[in-house]
Design an enzyme around this catalytic site. Structure first.
Site, PDB file in Angstrom:
ATOM      1  N   SER A 170       0.062 -10.921  32.133  1.00 33.33           N
ATOM      2  CA  SER A 170       0.996 -10.689  33.233  1.00 33.33           C
ATOM      3  C   SER A 170       1.542 -12.003  33.788  1.00 33.33           C
ATOM      4  CB  SER A 170       0.326  -9.880  34.350  1.00 33.33           C
ATOM      5  OG  SER A 170      -0.789 -10.558  34.885  1.00 33.33           O
ATOM      6  N   THR A 171       0.742 -13.080  33.723  1.00 37.05           N
ATOM      7  CA  THR A 171       1.207 -14.365  34.228  1.00 37.05           C
ATOM      8  C   THR A 171       2.298 -14.942  33.335  1.00 37.05           C
ATOM      9  OG1 THR A 171      -0.970 -14.796  35.176  1.00 37.05           O
ATOM     10  CG2 THR A 171       0.501 -16.675  34.950  1.00 37.05           C
ATOM     11  N   SER A 195      -1.792  -9.623  37.566  1.00 38.25           N
ATOM     12  CA  SER A 195      -3.236  -9.642  37.794  1.00 38.25           C
ATOM     13  C   SER A 195      -3.814 -11.045  37.796  1.00 38.25           C
ATOM     14  CB  SER A 195      -3.938  -8.829  36.699  1.00 38.25           C
ATOM     15  OG  SER A 195      -3.782  -9.476  35.436  1.00 38.25           O
ATOM     16  N   GLY A 196      -3.035 -12.022  37.364  1.00 35.07           N
ATOM     17  CA  GLY A 196      -3.562 -13.370  37.212  1.00 35.07           C
ATOM     18  C   GLY A 196      -4.124 -13.617  35.830  1.00 35.07           C
ATOM     19  N   GLY A 197      -4.122 -12.581  34.982  1.00 35.24           N
ATOM     20  CA  GLY A 197      -4.519 -12.759  33.592  1.00 35.24           C
ATOM     21  C   GLY A 197      -3.404 -13.410  32.803  1.00 35.24           C
ATOM     22  N   CYS A 235       0.838  -1.197   0.000  1.00 38.03           N
ATOM     23  CA  CYS A 235       0.000   0.000   0.000  1.00 38.03           C
ATOM     24  C   CYS A 235       0.882   1.259   0.000  1.00 38.03           C
ATOM     25  CB  CYS A 235      -0.971  -0.031   1.183  1.00 38.03           C
ATOM     26  SG  CYS A 235      -2.485   0.913   0.883  1.00 38.03           S
ATOM     27  N   HIS A 288      -3.692  -5.325   0.966  1.00 36.51           N
ATOM     28  CA  HIS A 288      -3.070  -5.794   2.200  1.00 36.51           C
ATOM     29  C   HIS A 288      -3.103  -7.327   2.261  1.00 36.51           C
ATOM     30  CE1 HIS A 288      -2.485  -1.965   4.366  1.00 36.51           C
ATOM     31  NE2 HIS A 288      -3.524  -1.562   3.660  1.00 36.51           N
TER      32      HIS A 288
END
Length: 501
Positions: free
Chosen positions: A218-219, A213-215, A73, A159
């Site tokens: 981040s884990t 956070s336990g997500g 493009c 694309h």
């Protein structure tokens, strides 16, 4: 990178072909890439018109290379202009699908000669550059693809990186393997090895604090950092008052099972006091980002000498927040990108910054994370603050927590949680009239949001069975005092975003 919202998709398609690549801004010092390990260049699309006076360009010396170049493009127009082509603003801008007809070229080897491609442009090539020839056209463009085989330079006005281009993946693989002669031996394990090396080089003998956070994000970042620096990682889990129901306790239990060096901090009153009276979503995000940094800096001082702040930042966060690599448009700030203070005491470490969510999940599997972590739906860093529309209060968050708990529990009960990329509830800043028993009510309205996606850059609303939605709605209204109306969001991204704020 010239600022296209699709730039990272190009990189992702290349990595899917097990080829390593790097994204660099167009105005970087490209001389450092003048070494034998570079096998080819791709010039991305971008929001600018090549006809603008301040349009981004590359130095002419860049094109004096024996390595192949593929322009996509805007990148195609750069190639064309560099070699004497004439680019003009189109009378009509073209966005969406088009029919593409390919001619013989190494770039189009073994693809269907007629296919659907995805267009997104406002310029068009009106005069061919020297030594280039047309190798493909569309139903509206004579020169939809060009090439100079002697220089191994190619341009596409569509694309190939988006899934709407039927043969796009094969076209990129032809460029990588047929033209650049790459091998395709870069894997997730290679990424882990490289990341560990980079983390160790950056951190040295320093210590790192990580907001966890336990997500998934981040884990996975915590596991990668633990592999690289062991107990020099200090993972801090902050109760900011914006978590889901029982999440602080359940996530703490799960993280401790993973043997992560974990510190627990309750700063819910600090976050709530700073958010009091604020209803603008951008202000909320920035307040939360700044407050997180304040907490991490406080904790770093309490823990002793800590030099670095690690975050599980992903590329969609970056590309929607700020033009860090090219002249892209800002969509919204993310707390761990747009909310950072101008002057921080800690240096950032972001090992996942170049990855999409699905790639992080694959990385997590390679690191041995259990499925209950891998399969968790994304949860925004600002938490419920961007799902409580308008002012954030503890009472409004508590109400939304109960609604969301029912919604997610029922998705599990009906066995469809894993079919959905992300699901959550939103508390709207309005009330509606209802009737319960013989009494009139005037109570809160909540919206349910569930989407299917691969990487979060685009998403479609999930087609949940109406009977399931009816059951969920009835349970919410019966059990959550203060709610008398439930709506289901049927908007896709784009034009909407996944989160409401």
């Amino acid at each position: 990178d010239f600022g296209s919202q699709y730039t990272q998709l190009i990189a992702r398609r290349i990595r899917e072909a097990h080829v390593y690549c790097e994204i660099v801004p167009y105005n970087a010092d490209l001389s450092k890439f003048d070494n034998e390990s570079v096998k080819g260049f791709i010039l991305s699309g971008g929001p600018s018109s090549i006809t603008e006076d301040d349009a981004p360009h590359l130095p002419s010396s860049f094109f004096d290379t024996d390595r192949p170049i593929l322009g996509i493009c805007y990148g195609m127009f750069l190639l064309a202009e560099q070699f004497g082509g004439r680019v003009e603003v189109s009378h009509t801008r073209e966005f969406g699908s088009a029919q593409f007809s390919a001619l013989d070229s190494p770039l189009f080897a073994n693809i269907n000669k007629l296919s659907t491609v995805w267009m997104s442009h406002g310029d068009s090539l009106q005069g061919m550059p020297e030594e280039f020839e047309i190798i493909g056209s569309s139903d509206s463009l004579k020169a939809a693809a060009i090439a100079c085989e002697s220089k191994k330079m190619y341009g596409l006005q569509f694309h190939p990186e988006v899934h709407h281009s039927d043969e796009g993946k094969k076209i990129l693989e032809n460029y990588l393997f047929n033209i650049c002669k790459l091998k395709g031996d870069w894997t997730t394990e290679t990424f882990i090895e490289r990341s560990i090396k980079q983390i160790r080089e950056q951190v040295g003998d320093g210590r790192v604090i990580l907001g966890i956070s336990g997500g998934v994000d981040s884990t996975v970042a915590a596991m990668l950092l633990t592999k690289a620096i062991g107990n020099k990682l200090e993972a801090v889990f902050v109760d900011n008052g914006l978590l889901r129901k029982d999440e602080f306790e359940s996530v703490t239990k799960l993280l401790r099972e993973l043997k992560i060096n974990l510190h627990l901090v309750d700063r819910s009153e600090m976050f709530m006091s700073r958010l009091a009276g604020v209803d603008d979503p951008e202000k909320k995000r920035k307040i939360i980002g700044t407050t997180f940094i304040d907490v991490f800096e406080e904790e770093s001082e309490r823990l002793g000498v800590v030099d670095f702040l690690a975050q599980g930042t992903l590329y969609p966060d970056v590309i929607e927040s700020v033009s860090f690599k090219g002249p892209s448009a800002t969509i919204k700030s993310h707390h761990n990108v747009g909310g950072l203070k101008d002057k921080m005491k800690l240096t950032l470490v972001e090992p996942l910054r170049e990855l999409f969510k699905d790639e992080v999940r694959e990385l997590g599997r390679s690191l041995g994370l259990p499925d209950r972590f891998i399969g968790r739906h994304p949860f925004p860093g600002p938490g419920l603050a961007v799902r409580v529309l308008g002012e954030v209060t503890k009472e409004r968050c508590d109400l939304l927590r109960e609604v969301d708990y029912i919604f997610i529990e029922e998705l599990h009960n009906f066995g469809i949680y894993n079919d959905i990329w992300q699901a959550f509830s939103v508390l709207l800043p309005i009330k509606a009239v209802g009737v319960m028993g013989d009494e009139r009510t005037y109570e809160h309205v909540v919206a349910l949001r569930a989407v299917t996606s691969v990487d979060g850059m685009t998403a479609d609303w999930a087609r949940i069975d109406p009977d399931i939605l009816s059951h969920i709605s009835n349970r919410i209204i019966r059990n959550v005092r203060g709610v008398n109306r439930v709506a289901y969001d049927i908007s896709s991204k784009p034009p909407a975003t996944i989160e409401w704020e």
